[in-house]
Enzyme design. Structure first.
Site, mmCIF file in Angstrom:
data_model
loop_
_atom_site.group_PDB
_atom_site.id
_atom_site.type_symbol
_atom_site.label_atom_id
_atom_site.label_comp_id
_atom_site.label_asym_id
_atom_site.label_seq_id
_atom_site.Cartn_x
_atom_site.Cartn_y
_atom_site.Cartn_z
ATOM 1 N N ASP A 296 -4.947 12.372 -3.992
ATOM 2 C CA ASP A 296 -4.991 13.380 -2.492
ATOM 3 C C ASP A 296 -4.301 12.430 -1.778
ATOM 4 O OD1 ASP A 296 -7.613 14.710 -1.048
ATOM 5 O OD2 ASP A 296 -6.343 13.207 0.291
ATOM 6 N N GLU A 339 -3.663 19.310 0.227
ATOM 7 C CA GLU A 339 -2.686 18.133 -0.121
ATOM 8 C C GLU A 339 -3.262 17.331 -1.524
ATOM 9 O OE1 GLU A 339 -5.765 17.306 0.798
ATOM 10 O OE2 GLU A 339 -5.088 15.159 1.624
HETATM 11 P P1 GH3 Z 1 -7.870 11.517 3.272
HETATM 12 O O1 GH3 Z 1 -7.629 12.423 2.387
HETATM 13 O O2 GH3 Z 1 -7.225 10.239 3.236
HETATM 14 O O3 GH3 Z 1 -9.284 11.123 3.666
HETATM 15 O O4 GH3 Z 1 -7.354 12.028 4.760
HETATM 16 P P2 GH3 Z 1 -6.795 13.544 5.286
HETATM 17 O O5 GH3 Z 1 -6.308 13.411 6.646
HETATM 18 O O6 GH3 Z 1 -5.674 13.701 4.045
HETATM 19 O O7 GH3 Z 1 -7.916 14.384 5.090
HETATM 20 P P3 GH3 Z 1 -8.187 15.832 4.740
HETATM 21 O O8 GH3 Z 1 -8.138 15.964 3.244
HETATM 22 O O9 GH3 Z 1 -9.593 16.260 5.225
HETATM 23 O O10 GH3 Z 1 -7.134 16.648 5.146
HETATM 24 C C1 GH3 Z 1 -6.149 17.282 4.870
HETATM 25 C C2 GH3 Z 1 -5.237 18.009 5.217
HETATM 26 O O11 GH3 Z 1 -4.089 18.594 4.692
HETATM 27 C C3 GH3 Z 1 -5.790 18.986 6.280
HETATM 28 C C4 GH3 Z 1 -4.915 20.280 6.147
HETATM 29 O O12 GH3 Z 1 -4.527 20.672 7.399
HETATM 30 C C5 GH3 Z 1 -3.571 19.706 5.391
HETATM 31 N N1 GH3 Z 1 -3.177 20.665 4.528
HETATM 32 C C6 GH3 Z 1 -3.882 21.044 3.557
HETATM 33 N N2 GH3 Z 1 -2.811 21.940 3.022
HETATM 34 C C7 GH3 Z 1 -1.751 22.084 3.619
HETATM 35 C C8 GH3 Z 1 -0.476 22.415 3.461
HETATM 36 O O13 GH3 Z 1 -0.137 23.420 2.770
HETATM 37 N N3 GH3 Z 1 0.601 22.217 4.450
HETATM 38 C C9 GH3 Z 1 0.275 21.378 5.488
HETATM 39 N N4 GH3 Z 1 1.482 21.148 6.046
HETATM 40 N N5 GH3 Z 1 -0.734 20.883 5.403
HETATM 41 C C10 GH3 Z 1 -1.624 20.968 4.903
HETATM 42 MG MG MG Z 2 -6.157 13.726 2.170
HETATM 43 MG MG MG Z 3 -8.008 16.295 0.741
#
Ligand code: GH3
Ligand code: MG
Ligand code: MG
Length: 421
Positions: A296, A339
Site C-alpha cells: 500500500d 493504491e
Molecule cells: P496510508 O495508506 O499510508 O494510510 O495513507 P493513504 O493516504 O494512502 O490512505 P488511504 O489508503 O486512505 O488513501 C488512498 C488514496 O488513494 C485515496 C484515493 O483517493 C487514492 N486513490 C485510490 N485509487 C486511485 C487512483 O486510481 N488514482 C489516484 N490518483 N488516486 C487513487
Molecule cells: Mg495508502
Molecule cells: Mg490504501
C-alpha cells in the site's frame, strides 16, 4: 387436384347443334370453371355446365371443329389461357362405324403447358440458381465427397482460403486444415456422419466440432478461426458433406480482447484482483506452496492533494511497471485496487518473499527506476505485508487477510516497512 397436368373429355353435338359433354374428368370440369362437385349423370349441356366467359373462345373452337374435322380425322389443337394458366387441348374426332355425315363426337385431351415447361427446364434452372446462390453467399461453402475430396468451392471459400476453385477441386479436404488437425479429421467426419440425423430440423445447423474452436488454414499458412455448419447430403447415390464456413477472426479477436479486458486493470495494465485471486486459488488447490504480499502506498492522499490526481495516476503506473519487472516471469504482480498492489510467489517461502518485498520497497524509496513522470520525480514510499500459505490451506481470503494484517502492522509501525504475517 391442382397437381394434375392432364385432363380429358368426350364432347358431342346434338341434333340441335348444341354441345354436349358425354364424359369428362374432374380436372376438365375444374378448368372450365364448373363450381360444383363430381358430375355423375352424362351427357350434360356444355353451356349449362360451363357458363364462364374464359372458355367462350374454347367453345368456338369446339363448334368449328365439328363440321370441319370430320372427313380426314385430323387432329387440331387449341389453347386455353389466362394470366395464370395455359392449357393446350387436342381435339380428335371419334370415328364411329357407319357414320354417315360429319363428326359428331370428339375426344378432347388437355395438358398443362406451364407445368410441362417447368418440368423441362427444371434441371438447368435449378442448377444455375443453385450455383448463383452458392457463389453469392457471404460464407464460404465447400463440399466434399465420400473420399473426402473437395467437390465444390465457392467464391467466398476462394477468398477465405486463398486457393482458386480449380486448384482445390478433387484435392483432399485436409488441404484446408492446419497440419495438426489433419490426422484426426477423418475420424471426426465419421463421428459426425454417424451422429447426423437429417430428419431433425434444428434451430442451428449442426456444428462439426462441439468445442467451437475450429480452424482453417489459408494457403499462406495463416490459421483462421472459423465456425462450421455441416450437413450430409445424398447426391446421385453418393454421400457428400457440405460445410458452410464462416470466418470468425473478428469475433475471435474481440473475444480475446474482452477476455483480456476482464482480467486486466485499465489504469496500470496489470492483472486485476480477480485474475490474482484465480491465480492464487489455482496454486492452493494444486497444493503448491506460495508466498504473497500486499503493498500500500504510504500517504498517497498527500500525493494526490499536492500534485493532482493525474500525477497520482502516473505514480501508480510507474509503481506497477517496477513491481511487475521484479517478478521476472515467475509469479504475478497485480493491482488489488486503489493504491494497493499484490504479488504472488509460487514455490517461495516467507523469508525469500520478505527479502524480495524489502528490495522492492527500497527501490521505490530510492527511486531506482526510470522515470516517465511528466514532472520531476515524485518521492513516495510503500508499506508491505508478507505471508506464506500454510500446509493444506485452500482459502485465498484467509491468506490475503493474513497479509493485510501484516500490512496494518507495517503502517502502524511507522510506514515504509515490510512486515511478516
Ligand atoms: P496510508 O495508506 O499510508 O494510510 O495513507 P493513504 O493516504 O494512502 O490512505 P488511504 O489508503 O486512505 O488513501 C488512498 C488514496 O488513494 C485515496 C484515493 O483517493 C487514492 N486513490 C485510490 N485509487 C486511485 C487512483 O486510481 N488514482 C489516484 N490518483 N488516486 C487513487
Ligand atoms: Mg495508502
Ligand atoms: Mg490504501
Amino acid at each position: 387436384m391442382d397437381d394434375i397436368t392432364a385432363c380429358a373429355a368426350v364432347i358431342e353435338l346434338d341434333e340441335y347443334g348444341d354441345i354436349l359433354v358425354s364424359a369428362c374428368d374432374d380436372k376438365f370440369c375444374q378448368l372450365m370453371g364448373w363450381p360444383g362437385g363430381r358430375i355423375s349423370v352424362f351427357p350434360v349441356a356444355f353451356d349449362d355446365l360451363f357458363p364462364g366467359s374464359i372458355i367462350s373462345e374454347f367453345r368456338d373452337n369446339l363448334l368449328a371443329f365439328f363440321p370441319a374435322g370430320n372427313s380426314n380425322g385430323s387432329r387440331q389443337t387449341c389453347d386455353l389461357r389466362d394470366g395464370t394458366l395455359w392449357w393446350r387441348f387436342s381435339l380428335q374426332p371419334i370415328t364411329e362405324r357407319n357414320a354417315s355425315s360429319g363428326t359428331r363426337r370428339i375426344l378432347v385431351t388437355g395438358s398443362d403447358m406451364l407445368a410441362t415447361a417447368k418440368a423441362k427446364e427444371a434441371p438447368e434452372t435449378t442448377a444455375s440458381r443453385y450455383h448463383t446462390l452458392v457463389d453469392l453467399a457471404y460464407d464460404a461453402i465447400v463440399t466434399m465427397d465420400s473420399r473426402h475430396n473437395i467437390t465444390l468451392f465457392n467464391r467466398a471459400a476462394e477468398n477465405l482460403f486463398g486457393y482458386s476453385s480449380q486448384e482445390v477441386l478433387g484435392q483432399p479436404i485436409v488441404t484446408l486444415l492446419p497440419e495438426n488437425y489433419r490426422a484426426g479429421h477423418p475420424r471426426k467426419v465419421q463421428q459426425f456422419s454417424d451422429a447426423y440425423q437429417p430428419g431433425l430440423r434444428q434451430a442451428t445447423p449442426p456444428k462439426m466440432d462441439g468445442s467451437n474452436s475450429v480452424f482453417g488454414r489459408h494457403r499462406d499458412g495463416t490459421i483462421i478461426p472459423v465456425e462450421i455448419a455441416v450437413s450430409k447430403i445424398k447426391m446421385n447415390d453418393e454421400i457428400e458433406f457440405m460445410a458452410i464456413v464462416r470466418d470468425i477472426r473478428d469475433r475471435a479477436q474481440l473475444m480475446e480482447l474482452l477476455k483480456k479486458q476482464a482480467a486486466t486493470d485499465a489504469l496500470t495494465d496489470l492483472p486485476n484482483r480477480r485474475e490474482f485471486m484465480d491465480f492464487v486459488k489455482s496454486k492452493l488447490d494444486a497444493s503448491e506452496g506460495l508466498s504473497v504480499f500486499i503493498l500500500d502506498v504510504d500517504l498517497f492522499k498527500n500525493i494526490n492533494d499536492r500534485y493532482g490526481h493525474d500525477i497520482g495516476d502516473e505514480v501508480l503506473r510507474v509503481l506497477a511497471r517496477v513491481g511487475s519487472s521484479m517478478m521476472e516471469g515467475n509469479g504475478l504482480f497485480a493491482r488489488w485496487g486503489g493504491e494497493e498492489f499484490v504479488a504472488a510467489f509460487p514455490g517461495v517461502d516467507a523469508q525469500v518473499a520478505y527479502k524480495a518485498a524489502d528490495q522492492l520497497r527500497q527501490r521505490y524509496e530510492r527511486q531506482e527506476f526510470e522515470h516517465t513522470l511528466r514532472v520531476k520525480p515524485i518521492p513516495f514510499t510503500v508499506s508491505i505485508g508478507v505471508t506464506a500459505s500454510e500446509a493444506g490451506e485452500t482459502d485465498v481470503d484467509q491468506l490475503m487477510k493474513r497479509a493485510d494484517r501484516a500490512l496494518y502492522v507495517a503502517k502502524a509501525s511507522g510506514r515504509n516497512r515490510v512486515e511478516l504475517g
